[in-house]
Design an enzyme around this catalytic site. Sequence first.
Site, PDB file in Angstrom:
ATOM      1  CG  HIS A  70     -15.307  22.664 -10.994  1.00  0.00           C
ATOM      2  ND1 HIS A  70     -15.155  21.859 -12.106  1.00  0.00           N
ATOM      3  CD2 HIS A  70     -16.207  23.601 -11.354  1.00  0.00           C
ATOM      4  CE1 HIS A  70     -15.933  22.299 -13.075  1.00  0.00           C
ATOM      5  NE2 HIS A  70     -16.580  23.358 -12.647  1.00  0.00           N
ATOM      6  CG  ASP A  71     -19.353  21.435 -11.493  1.00  0.00           C
ATOM      7  OD1 ASP A  71     -19.143  22.518 -10.933  1.00  0.00           O
ATOM      8  OD2 ASP A  71     -19.446  21.299 -12.730  1.00  0.00           O
TER       9      ASP A  71
ATOM     10  CG  ASP B  52     -13.695  25.824 -18.081  1.00  0.00           C
ATOM     11  OD1 ASP B  52     -14.692  25.640 -18.801  1.00  0.00           O
ATOM     12  OD2 ASP B  52     -13.505  25.244 -16.995  1.00  0.00           O
TER      13      ASP B  52
ATOM     14  CG  ASP C 261     -19.456  25.340 -18.629  1.00  0.00           C
ATOM     15  OD1 ASP C 261     -19.148  24.547 -17.727  1.00  0.00           O
ATOM     16  OD2 ASP C 261     -20.400  26.146 -18.540  1.00  0.00           O
TER      17      ASP C 261
ATOM     18  CD  GLU D  98     -19.858  20.388 -17.632  1.00  0.00           C
ATOM     19  OE1 GLU D  98     -20.004  20.172 -16.430  1.00  0.00           O
ATOM     20  OE2 GLU D  98     -20.234  21.449 -18.159  1.00  0.00           O
TER      21      GLU D  98
HETATM   22  O1  TEU Z   1     -21.543  22.535 -14.994  1.00  0.00           O
HETATM   23  C1  TEU Z   1     -22.619  22.012 -15.705  1.00  0.00           C
HETATM   24  C2  TEU Z   1     -23.618  21.308 -14.957  1.00  0.00           C
HETATM   25  O2  TEU Z   1     -24.351  20.532 -15.534  1.00  0.00           O
HETATM   26  C3  TEU Z   1     -23.758  21.630 -13.515  1.00  0.00           C
HETATM   27  O3  TEU Z   1     -24.860  22.409 -13.309  1.00  0.00           O
HETATM   28  C4  TEU Z   1     -23.908  20.440 -12.720  1.00  0.00           C
HETATM   29  O4  TEU Z   1     -25.199  19.934 -12.877  1.00  0.00           O
HETATM   30  C5  TEU Z   1     -23.710  20.855 -11.295  1.00  0.00           C
HETATM   31  O5  TEU Z   1     -22.545  21.601 -11.206  1.00  0.00           O
HETATM   32  C6  TEU Z   1     -23.566  19.666 -10.410  1.00  0.00           C
HETATM   33  O6  TEU Z   1     -22.702  18.730 -10.890  1.00  0.00           O
HETATM   34  C7  TEU Z   1     -20.765  23.493 -15.606  1.00  0.00           C
HETATM   35  C8  TEU Z   1     -19.629  23.916 -14.702  1.00  0.00           C
HETATM   36  O7  TEU Z   1     -18.766  22.838 -14.510  1.00  0.00           O
HETATM   37  C9  TEU Z   1     -20.203  24.445 -13.431  1.00  0.00           C
HETATM   38  O8  TEU Z   1     -19.214  24.761 -12.492  1.00  0.00           O
HETATM   39  C10 TEU Z   1     -21.008  25.669 -13.789  1.00  0.00           C
HETATM   40  O9  TEU Z   1     -21.676  26.130 -12.642  1.00  0.00           O
HETATM   41  C11 TEU Z   1     -22.028  25.385 -14.885  1.00  0.00           C
HETATM   42  O10 TEU Z   1     -21.511  24.638 -15.958  1.00  0.00           O
HETATM   43  C12 TEU Z   1     -22.521  26.671 -15.480  1.00  0.00           C
HETATM   44  O11 TEU Z   1     -21.516  27.278 -16.246  1.00  0.00           O
END
Ligand code: TEU
Length: 576
Positions: free
Chosen positions: A344-345, A103, A216, A271
């Site tokens: 994971h989000d 990542d 990211d 992403e």
């Molecule tokens: O996520 C990017 C992102 O757009 C997130 O804020 C998303 O809107 C939220 O997690 C709900 O889906 C990335 C990573 O995957 C996330 O884990 C991090 O918190 C974020 O960037 C900041 O680095």
Amino acid sequence: MTGPSSERSWWKESIVYQIYPRSFNDSDGDGIGDIPGIVEKLDYLDELGIDVVWLNPVYESPNADNGYDIADYRSVAAEFGTMDDWEELLAGLHERDIKLVMDLVVNHTSDEHEWFRESRQSTDSDYRDYYIWREGREVDCDGGPRGPDGEAPPNNWESFFGGPAWSYDEATGEWYLHIFDEKQPDLNWENPAVREEIYEMMEWWLGKGIDGFRMDVINIISKPEGLPDGEDDGAVVRGAEQFVNGPRIHEFLREMYDRVLAGRDVMTVGEMVDLSVEEAREYVGEDGDGMSMAFNFDHLRLDFGPHGRWDRGEWTVRELKGTITHWQRGLAEDGWNSVHLNNHDQPRMVSRFGDDGEYRRESAKLLGTLTHTLRGTPYVYQGEELGMTNYPFESLDEVRDVDTLQNVATAKLDGRIETREEALDLVRYRSRDNARTPMQWSSGERAGFTDDEPWIPVNPNRGRINAERARADEDSVWHYYRRLVELREEHDVLVYGDYDLLLAEHEEVWAYARTRGDERALVVLNFGDGRPRFDPPAEFDGEDAELLICNYEAAASAVEPVELRPWEARVYRLTG
Ligand code: TEU
């Protein structure tokens, strides 16, 4: 730069398995998953048959956002192990012919990174311009945060995690930008020294033998000059239209490509926040920035409510197939899709798009059939192969995630959430922590994840849903996933074939054809617990076929009309 869409490459033929290390497997009993814990499970990954591991951040971090706030890019956090452990993981994966993608989080660092510590010392610091500092501004309206003299933040941008995207720093009397948490200050990509640091760091990891990067929020690194106010109220977050795909984004990514990635056979997946198909081609297309593929989230926004992500709306099967079909068509000639329904989000896909009650097993298999037979690279998020579900939160004390806690607090302040039960309902549906509960290895009290108190509660359904049980049961989601992996290896048409939507108007059935020269496959998915009839379009009706996979007992030697069972999934290969 990545070649036409039909050109072969290993990352198109791969299945990527995402590991969220904190929740995967704890080897030393501190309640936190770690790298030696992953090493213990290498044979598990090998048996599942996946080709690439994407590892979420394992770098040193104060964990304001579980590792997405990096304090040292060239380290392994002590709680996850040592660099030697990481080397052992890489070697163990490579021995099994599994690649490793790390990542890359370079929109921001932790506020505890030494660059930021230096940067905040004084306006003259050598590191001041590594970040985005501005003076506050005079405003007459009420509300919002204020500096000591009543001044407001430099602009009206909001953080993804709720509240303003700026924090005031007393030491120098200025504000710094953070599109995420206040402990995640945004790097200033306008500064060539910052870019050079990042490229060197990427080379350092590539030098260790990794196989690529997941980047990211990579499409928000370029901020427009003057940092103008956000105006579009419909944006994912206020200000987004200013910094998403910002003015120098392609210049920066091409520079990164030329400087670091060119000539290396690596995989990169960006992403991307709020991405359209047309914009995607600019990143991943033949004349793009050299990125292998991008994650888009259009299909994961269908269930947003009028107030966005922290509000709940309804999605329909037609919308889901419409949105994904739009991306399948949009990158058909140029570019490549990454196919994912959770990470994971996001909440667990079986709870969101399937049925995590009566038809959990069938619907988990159906969703897996979808992700493995669309055109693009499938991403499996840990536990998905077991049909793991959302967590039944009973209290906000069980929540660990900064995004959930801050957005629920903001929604309460705005009056959008009034009762405790409303808050919990939304958390059960939407929280990122649904995906972050420990991987369920066995039925034990701690699901075989740890010997001590886990950092986040274990799902109470571990007795029914766990790897040990799934592997002993030939009819499990796990064994079905293994077969999906094999099918994709055996049938090129499932990887490279064209995608054609059939029965576009059908409310329950999603059917599509995959075609590559003489090879043809037909996928039929019953998205619900009804029993709709599937009447094959004329070009398929009565054709000789082999049923490659089905999530029920079934036999067929031709494509024929059939009454589908709840959440039934069928993949035919035409043999005539
Ligand atoms: O996520 C990017 C992102 O757009 C997130 O804020 C998303 O809107 C939220 O997690 C709900 O889906 C990335 C990573 O995957 C996330 O884990 C991090 O918190 C974020 O960037 C900041 O680095």
